[in-house]
Design a protein around this motif. Structure first.
Motif, PDB file in Angstrom:
ATOM      1  N   TYR A  81       0.847  -1.200   0.000  1.00 41.03           N
ATOM      2  CA  TYR A  81       0.000   0.000   0.000  1.00 41.03           C
ATOM      3  C   TYR A  81       0.884   1.252   0.000  1.00 41.03           C
ATOM      4  O   TYR A  81       0.669   2.183  -0.782  1.00 41.03           O
ATOM      5  N   GLN A  83       4.016   1.605  -0.952  1.00 36.06           N
ATOM      6  CA  GLN A  83       4.737   1.722  -2.223  1.00 36.06           C
ATOM      7  C   GLN A  83       3.837   2.305  -3.305  1.00 36.06           C
ATOM      8  O   GLN A  83       4.229   3.219  -4.030  1.00 36.06           O
ATOM      9  N   GLU A  84       2.634   1.768  -3.404  1.00 33.74           N
ATOM     10  CA  GLU A  84       1.705   2.195  -4.451  1.00 33.74           C
ATOM     11  C   GLU A  84       1.316   3.653  -4.265  1.00 33.74           C
ATOM     12  O   GLU A  84       1.343   4.447  -5.211  1.00 33.74           O
ATOM     13  N   ARG A  85       1.011   4.043  -3.035  1.00 36.23           N
ATOM     14  CA  ARG A  85       0.576   5.424  -2.770  1.00 36.23           C
ATOM     15  C   ARG A  85       1.700   6.432  -2.996  1.00 36.23           C
ATOM     16  O   ARG A  85       1.477   7.492  -3.582  1.00 36.23           O
ATOM     17  N   ALA A  87       4.333   6.116  -4.887  1.00 37.94           N
ATOM     18  CA  ALA A  87       4.724   6.149  -6.301  1.00 37.94           C
ATOM     19  C   ALA A  87       3.678   6.869  -7.146  1.00 37.94           C
ATOM     20  O   ALA A  87       4.017   7.604  -8.069  1.00 37.94           O
ATOM     21  N   ARG A  88       2.393   6.687  -6.819  1.00 35.40           N
ATOM     22  CA  ARG A  88       1.329   7.267  -7.649  1.00 35.40           C
ATOM     23  C   ARG A  88       1.198   8.767  -7.425  1.00 35.40           C
ATOM     24  O   ARG A  88       1.117   9.534  -8.376  1.00 35.40           O
ATOM     25  N   ASP A  89       1.144   9.204  -6.166  1.00 37.34           N
ATOM     26  CA  ASP A  89       0.966  10.626  -5.873  1.00 37.34           C
ATOM     27  C   ASP A  89       1.384  10.882  -4.432  1.00 37.34           C
ATOM     28  O   ASP A  89       0.550  10.888  -3.527  1.00 37.34           O
ATOM     29  N   TRP A  90       2.683  11.074  -4.236  1.00 35.37           N
ATOM     30  CA  TRP A  90       3.179  11.203  -2.869  1.00 35.37           C
ATOM     31  C   TRP A  90       2.582  12.410  -2.155  1.00 35.37           C
ATOM     32  O   TRP A  90       2.338  12.358  -0.956  1.00 35.37           O
ATOM     33  N   TYR A  93      -0.784  11.833  -0.543  1.00 35.33           N
ATOM     34  CA  TYR A  93      -0.579  10.977   0.630  1.00 35.33           C
ATOM     35  C   TYR A  93      -0.006  11.815   1.783  1.00 35.33           C
ATOM     36  O   TYR A  93      -0.435  11.692   2.934  1.00 35.33           O
TER      37      TYR A  93
END
Length: 99
Positions: A81, A83-85, A87-90, A93
């Motif tokens: 979770y 890693q994905e968050r 990488a997608r839009d730090w 987050y």
């Protein structure tokens, strides 16, 4: 020597990201999209040139990375979770963690 290779490698990533090299000290950082502590690598496709200003910049991202590394390590946040968050839009987050 190692420092020469590192400098050449940094220059290549700056060129790829269309950023003039070198930049004034403290204004940029070669940053990991997925931090090493979350299983990221030093491969070129996991690195990018990040600026301190305008904010949010690498200082804010570093703060989020430290938070995530601590909380993934303690088992409070799932590594996949995180890693994905990041990488997608730090930044979105970051705003959830530091509203």
């Amino acid at each position: 020597s190692h420092s020469f290779e590192w400098k050449k490698w940094r220059q290549e990533i700056f060129k790829r990201d269309n950023v003039v090299y070198p930049q004034p000290t403290g204004t940029t950082e070669l940053d990991h999209i997925i931090p090493l502590c979350l299983g990221g690598s030093n491969e070129e496709d996991n690195l990018f040139v990040e600026f301190a200003e305008p904010r949010p910049g690498f200082k804010e991202k570093d703060k989020l990375e430290n938070y995530l590394c601590d909380h993934v390590c303690s088992g409070e946040i799932d590594i996949n979770y995180a890693q994905e968050r990041i990488a997608r839009d730090w930044y979105s987050y970051y705003l959830e963690v530091y509203p």
